[in-house]
Design a protein around this motif. Structure first.
Motif, mmCIF file in Angstrom:
data_model
loop_
_atom_site.group_PDB
_atom_site.id
_atom_site.type_symbol
_atom_site.label_atom_id
_atom_site.label_comp_id
_atom_site.label_asym_id
_atom_site.label_seq_id
_atom_site.Cartn_x
_atom_site.Cartn_y
_atom_site.Cartn_z
ATOM 1 N N THR A 58 13.483 47.503 -16.739
ATOM 2 C CA THR A 58 12.062 47.173 -16.789
ATOM 3 C C THR A 58 11.414 47.862 -17.992
ATOM 4 O O THR A 58 11.940 48.851 -18.506
ATOM 5 C CB THR A 58 11.344 47.648 -15.514
ATOM 6 N N PRO A 59 10.243 47.374 -18.411
ATOM 7 C CA PRO A 59 9.538 48.045 -19.509
ATOM 8 C C PRO A 59 9.260 49.520 -19.230
ATOM 9 O O PRO A 59 9.298 50.332 -20.146
ATOM 10 C CB PRO A 59 8.242 47.233 -19.638
ATOM 11 N N ALA A 60 9.023 49.882 -17.986
ATOM 12 C CA ALA A 60 8.757 51.279 -17.644
ATOM 13 C C ALA A 60 9.957 52.185 -17.925
ATOM 14 O O ALA A 60 9.804 53.400 -18.095
ATOM 15 C CB ALA A 60 8.359 51.394 -16.174
ATOM 16 N N GLU A 61 11.154 51.608 -17.989
ATOM 17 C CA GLU A 61 12.358 52.394 -18.256
ATOM 18 C C GLU A 61 12.582 52.667 -19.744
ATOM 19 O O GLU A 61 13.439 53.470 -20.106
ATOM 20 C CB GLU A 61 13.584 51.693 -17.672
ATOM 21 N N VAL A 62 11.822 51.999 -20.616
ATOM 22 C CA VAL A 62 11.960 52.232 -22.057
ATOM 23 C C VAL A 62 11.218 53.520 -22.390
ATOM 24 O O VAL A 62 10.000 53.599 -22.297
ATOM 25 C CB VAL A 62 11.419 51.058 -22.890
ATOM 26 N N LYS A 63 11.968 54.547 -22.751
ATOM 27 C CA LYS A 63 11.399 55.872 -23.020
ATOM 28 C C LYS A 63 11.169 56.123 -24.505
ATOM 29 O O LYS A 63 10.298 56.897 -24.875
ATOM 30 C CB LYS A 63 12.311 56.972 -22.450
#
Length: 151
Positions: A58-63
């Motif tokens: 998910t986009p939230a996992e892109v750090k």
């Protein structure tokens, strides 16, 4: 829509279209999250996000987003992906200032060497955008610096 291709365990390549050619975006998957390397040509942010979804992420996992340089095919979707992911952006200071101003072409004082290079550069200047959406760069990468991603 293109699907990311496994290069080595944990590293995927996504090929996206751009005028006359294509460009690659890379996904580095680690236990800490996803690092995106380059963002592709403008208006292809949905393709990058679809590639992320195809990997089950998910986009939230892109750090982290590492941008190798300011050209339109590498930084073109940075502002859009920055909004969707809230990732930390890494870039060399020589290019970070241009991206913050929305510039994707560096002013040049001299032409490219060789006839083919001059023709290719002239064609690119006619066909490709000269600006992108301005984007924030969080970390300036110094020469010989190690980026704390994937150990």
């Amino acid at each position: 829509m293109a699907t990311p291709r496994l290069l080595i365990p944990g590293l995927y390549e996504l090929t996206l279209p751009m005028p006359l050619t294509s460009v690659n975006v890379f996904f580095l998957l680690t236990a800490e999250g996803v690092t995106l390397i380059d963002t592709g040509y403008p208006d292809h942010g949905a393709g990058v996000l679809a590639g992320l979804t195809a990997l089950g992420r998910t986009p939230a996992e892109v750090k982290h987003i590492i941008v190798t340089h300011h050209h339109v095919d590498h930084a073109g979707n940075l502002a859009v992906l920055q909004r969707y992911t809230q990732a930390q952006i890494w870039m060399h200071p020589a290019d970070a200032d241009l991206v913050a101003q929305g510039q994707c072409l560096r002013p040049t004082l001299h032409g490219s060497p060789g006839l083919f290079n001059r023709l290719a550069f002239s064609l690119a200047r006619m066909l490709l955008p000269r600006t992108i959406q301005p984007a924030r760069v969080d970390h300036l990468i110094a020469d010989n610096e190690t980026i704390p991603v994937a150990g």
